[in-house]
Scaffold this motif. Structure first.
Motif, PDB file in Angstrom:
ATOM      1  N   LEU A 138      19.386  -2.805  -3.032  1.00  3.72           N
ATOM      2  CA  LEU A 138      17.857  -3.210  -2.947  1.00  3.72           C
ATOM      3  C   LEU A 138      16.977  -2.992  -4.145  1.00  3.72           C
ATOM      4  O   LEU A 138      17.305  -2.683  -5.288  1.00  3.72           O
ATOM      5  CB  LEU A 138      17.320  -2.108  -1.816  1.00  3.72           C
ATOM      6  N   ALA A 139      15.874  -3.603  -4.115  1.00  5.39           N
ATOM      7  CA  ALA A 139      15.114  -3.788  -5.123  1.00  5.39           C
ATOM      8  C   ALA A 139      13.522  -3.389  -4.742  1.00  5.39           C
ATOM      9  O   ALA A 139      13.241  -3.420  -3.377  1.00  5.39           O
ATOM     10  CB  ALA A 139      14.913  -5.288  -5.690  1.00  5.39           C
ATOM     11  N   ALA A 140      12.755  -2.822  -5.588  1.00  6.00           N
ATOM     12  CA  ALA A 140      11.575  -2.429  -5.291  1.00  6.00           C
ATOM     13  C   ALA A 140      10.614  -3.668  -5.488  1.00  6.00           C
ATOM     14  O   ALA A 140      10.505  -4.437  -6.155  1.00  6.00           O
ATOM     15  CB  ALA A 140      11.020  -1.442  -6.618  1.00  6.00           C
ATOM     16  N   GLY A 141       9.936  -3.693  -4.043  1.00  4.45           N
ATOM     17  CA  GLY A 141       8.991  -4.982  -3.925  1.00  4.45           C
ATOM     18  C   GLY A 141       7.592  -4.467  -4.575  1.00  4.45           C
ATOM     19  O   GLY A 141       7.528  -3.523  -5.388  1.00  4.45           O
ATOM     20  N   PRO A 142       6.509  -5.349  -4.285  1.00  8.52           N
ATOM     21  CA  PRO A 142       5.157  -5.084  -4.889  1.00  8.52           C
ATOM     22  C   PRO A 142       4.523  -3.688  -4.330  1.00  8.52           C
ATOM     23  O   PRO A 142       5.143  -3.023  -3.400  1.00  8.52           O
ATOM     24  CB  PRO A 142       4.294  -6.301  -4.395  1.00  8.52           C
ATOM     25  N   VAL A 143       3.836  -3.150  -5.252  1.00  7.19           N
ATOM     26  CA  VAL A 143       3.083  -2.227  -4.753  1.00  7.19           C
ATOM     27  C   VAL A 143       1.627  -2.561  -4.002  1.00  7.19           C
ATOM     28  O   VAL A 143       0.931  -3.236  -4.525  1.00  7.19           O
ATOM     29  CB  VAL A 143       2.381  -1.117  -6.013  1.00  7.19           C
ATOM     30  N   VAL A 144       1.299  -1.910  -2.978  1.00 10.00           N
ATOM     31  CA  VAL A 144       0.105  -2.271  -2.371  1.00 10.00           C
ATOM     32  C   VAL A 144      -0.844  -0.938  -2.260  1.00 10.00           C
ATOM     33  O   VAL A 144      -0.236   0.213  -1.813  1.00 10.00           O
ATOM     34  CB  VAL A 144       0.579  -2.664  -0.747  1.00 10.00           C
ATOM     35  N   PRO A 145      -2.054  -1.126  -2.801  1.00  5.73           N
ATOM     36  CA  PRO A 145      -2.765  -2.329  -3.143  1.00  5.73           C
ATOM     37  C   PRO A 145      -2.246  -3.140  -4.274  1.00  5.73           C
ATOM     38  O   PRO A 145      -1.723  -2.496  -5.180  1.00  5.73           O
ATOM     39  CB  PRO A 145      -4.197  -1.581  -3.305  1.00  5.73           C
ATOM     40  N   CYS A 146      -2.262  -4.361  -4.114  1.00  3.68           N
ATOM     41  CA  CYS A 146      -1.449  -5.349  -5.094  1.00  3.68           C
ATOM     42  C   CYS A 146      -2.497  -5.567  -6.205  1.00  3.68           C
ATOM     43  O   CYS A 146      -3.598  -5.254  -6.050  1.00  3.68           O
ATOM     44  CB  CYS A 146      -1.227  -6.700  -4.486  1.00  3.68           C
ATOM     45  N   ARG A 147      -2.160  -6.119  -7.505  1.00  4.37           N
ATOM     46  CA  ARG A 147      -2.716  -6.405  -8.576  1.00  4.37           C
ATOM     47  C   ARG A 147      -3.097  -7.875  -8.534  1.00  4.37           C
ATOM     48  O   ARG A 147      -3.896  -8.303  -9.522  1.00  4.37           O
ATOM     49  CB  ARG A 147      -1.905  -5.963  -9.766  1.00  4.37           C
ATOM     50  N   GLU A 148      -2.460  -8.810  -7.714  1.00  6.43           N
ATOM     51  CA  GLU A 148      -2.934 -10.097  -7.655  1.00  6.43           C
ATOM     52  C   GLU A 148      -2.618 -10.759  -6.091  1.00  6.43           C
ATOM     53  O   GLU A 148      -1.898 -10.189  -5.560  1.00  6.43           O
ATOM     54  CB  GLU A 148      -2.325 -11.029  -8.737  1.00  6.43           C
ATOM     55  N   TRP A 149      -3.436 -11.717  -5.795  1.00  8.85           N
ATOM     56  CA  TRP A 149      -3.131 -12.227  -4.253  1.00  8.85           C
ATOM     57  C   TRP A 149      -1.702 -12.490  -3.974  1.00  8.85           C
ATOM     58  O   TRP A 149      -1.315 -12.122  -3.118  1.00  8.85           O
ATOM     59  CB  TRP A 149      -4.282 -13.412  -4.152  1.00  8.85           C
ATOM     60  N   ARG A 150      -1.105 -13.205  -4.870  1.00  9.00           N
ATOM     61  CA  ARG A 150       0.341 -13.548  -4.178  1.00  9.00           C
ATOM     62  C   ARG A 150       1.156 -12.572  -4.366  1.00  9.00           C
ATOM     63  O   ARG A 150       2.235 -12.721  -3.663  1.00  9.00           O
ATOM     64  CB  ARG A 150       0.590 -14.660  -5.441  1.00  9.00           C
ATOM     65  N   GLU A 151       1.090 -11.503  -4.850  1.00 12.01           N
ATOM     66  CA  GLU A 151       1.775 -10.160  -4.493  1.00 12.01           C
ATOM     67  C   GLU A 151       1.745  -9.883  -2.924  1.00 12.01           C
ATOM     68  O   GLU A 151       2.703  -9.090  -2.534  1.00 12.01           O
ATOM     69  CB  GLU A 151       1.236  -8.889  -5.222  1.00 12.01           C
ATOM     70  N   LEU A 152       0.533 -10.185  -2.276  1.00  9.86           N
ATOM     71  CA  LEU A 152       0.466  -9.775  -0.918  1.00  9.86           C
ATOM     72  C   LEU A 152       1.615 -10.571  -0.066  1.00  9.86           C
ATOM     73  O   LEU A 152       2.188 -10.017   0.903  1.00  9.86           O
ATOM     74  CB  LEU A 152      -0.785 -10.233  -0.395  1.00  9.86           C
TER      75      LEU A 152
END
Length: 526
Positions: free
Chosen positions: A256-270
């Motif tokens: 597995l891999a770590a995904g984005p951290v939410v709250p995100c740093r840019e819109w497309r990370e959502l």
């Protein structure tokens, strides 16, 4: 001689022509047009009643369900809107606009820039007339149209503070998109949102909701970093920058891999976050964000890989959520747990620590302190209890820790005064009280949260700062003895001599207070 010729002038502002305003449109449906006679200084109960009368009941009811306040009024924290403001200011190509009293906006922007914001905050001012006639909404709409430049922004966040929310300013009527720029309107009133930590959840949830609707409508942009070649785990909650990297290393043996951290740093990370199969609720209070992930069909895993026991349990829970074979999970555990145990034993903490804060990670830090050898009899968190904090709560309670959710300043100070720990970790007023008592104290946000907590890197990260603080006990005692009696009670302030005490005046005033109390008690009994 004309007196204006004698005046000192710095510019020609006085010669600026005054433009007449255009005719106003009718107030939007649901907007109150009657003055309420109160400002941001009004009691929360009155402002909430005004907001409900102005058609904001649905939003306030949702906040009451998501963020129940508990037995006391609400935790003593900074303005909750600071949390959502900070999230927006950290996102690339996201503009921020506030609607609220000028004093509130000034304070929020000051604190935001104090914490490192490097961009402007938009502000839509108002007065009593524009507020009650609906012109404020028109001003906000006009400002958003002027600001919506797709070359600069992917999204603009518009936030109602207390007074616009209480007056029913309907941000829901703003266009959802202008010139390709997304418009996200949220209400973050101090009388409906208990802490600034939970205001982060309000904005994160609103953005996830918007992004989820975009995904359901059709193809969306890929993230700048590209798409992971393995299944990913989204990380819910702001954390030290090294922690997501450490979590990624823990997940690698599971495939597995770590995904984005939410709250995100840019819109497309959502989009990437919503594409993850599992969400790790590292900070467990993100109720609105979890609701969006669950609506997208994602599984939620509580707790975090902190310490030996926490890492073992978390890897097992992630493996179970993703259907990873038990032997593969055991392989990952065997790869990291000995290193974590070694780091904990190499950096022991000997002493009693009380812990409190409003970040949402208080229970995780308490686990790490206990595994490092510290005794932690009390943990207070300003956030509410949720199912995703239960693994940490159960582990701590099994070791005799008293946990107080929605803890107030009085709760935290009372615990510190009763326990008299070797070290108090807490918010600014708790630290101040601790130092007045001669107890070494550390500010949770700046000195504890600003360190890695996850995996092998986090195992020994707290020992140095905690042990150094506890070693200052003798110095604290010396300073307390030196300043004994100074700056408190009758000696507060600056005096050239002894203060002029008037015990007769005090006795007279005390009699008046006692009489008023008796009258009030008698009226309650009637």
């Amino acid at each position: 001689m004309d007196r204006t010729d004698l005046e000192s002038r710095y510019d020609d502002a006085d010669a600026t022509p005054i433009e007449e305003g255009s005719a106003r449109e009718a107030a939007p449906e649901g907007m109150t047009t009657q003055p309420d006679g109160m400002g941001c200084h009004a009691p929360g109960e009155q402002m909430e009643a005004a907001a409900r009368a102005a058609g904001m009941s649905e939003i306030l009811d949702q906040y009451a369900a998501d963020y129940p306040q508990g037995p006391h009024d609400k935790p003593q924290s900074m303005c909750p809107a600071f949390g959502s403001l900070r999230v927006g200011l950290r996102m690339r190509r996201v503009g921020t606009m506030l609607s609220g009293s000028a004093c509130c906006v000034y304070g929020l922007t000051f604190v935001s820039h104090f914490y490192g914001a490097r961009r402007s905050v938009g502000y839509v001012p108002f007065n009593s007339e524009t507020l009650v006639t609906g012109k404020l909404f028109e001003d906000i709409r006009d400002a958003v149209h002027k600001m919506a430049d797709p070359d600069q922004y992917d999204a603009i966040v518009v936030t109602n503070l207390c007074v616009p929310t209480a007056s029913g300013v309907p941000l829901r009527l703003l266009p959802s998109e202008i010139n390709g720029v997304r418009i996200v309107g949220i209400d973050v009133p101090g009388f409906g949102v208990p802490t600034h930590a939970e205001a982060k959840d309000i904005l994160a949830g609103a953005m996830l909701n918007y992004a989820r609707a975009e995904i359901e409508a059709g193809p969306v942009q890929a993230p700048v970093s590209g798409k992971a070649d393995r299944p990913t785990v989204a990380l819910l909650g702001e954390m030290f920058p090294a922690d997501p990297i450490g979590i990624g290393q823990l997940l690698a043996p599971l495939g597995l891999a770590a995904g984005p951290v939410v709250p995100c740093r840019e819109w497309r990370e959502l989009y990437s976050a919503l594409d993850c199969g599992v969400v790790a609720a590292i900070h467990p209070f993100y109720t609105a964000a979890v609701r969006e992930f669950e609506a997208a069909g994602r599984k939620i895993v509580g707790s975090a890989p902190v310490g030996h026991d926490g890492t073992a349990a978390w890897l097992a829970a992630i493996g179970d959520a993703y259907g990873v074979a038990a032997d593969k999970v055991a392989e990952a555990q065997n790869a990291f747990l000995p290193a974590i145990k070694g780091a904990l034993s190499a950096s022991p903490i000997n002493g009693t620590v009380t812990l409190s804060g409003y970040e949402g990670s208080e229970l995780l830090v308490a686990r790490l302190l206990i595994e490092s050898g510290a005794e932690v009899p009390y943990v207070g968190t300003a956030c509410q209890r949720t199912p995703w904090s239960d693994p940490d709560r159960e582990w701590l309670e099994a070791r005799g820790v008293k946990i107080k959710y929605r803890a107030s300043l009085e709760d935290d100070c009372a615990a510190m005064e009763a326990i008299k720990p070797d070290l108090a970790i807490g918010t600014t007023p708790v630290v101040q009280k601790g130092k007045e008592m001669g107890i070494p104290s550390l500010y949770f946000t700046n000195l504890i949260s600003a360190r890695p907590l996850m995996g092998p890197a986090g195992a020994g990260s707290l020992a140095q700062v905690v042990n150094a603080a506890m070693a200052n006990k003798d110095r604290m005692d010396h300073m307390r003895a030196f300043f004994e009696g100074v700056g408190e009670g009758d000696t507060a302030g600056i005096w050239e001599g002894s203060p002029n005490l008037r015990p007769d005046f005090r006795a007279m005033q005390q009699k008046k207070l006692d009489k008023a109390a008796r009258v009030a008690k008698a009226q309650e009994m009637i």
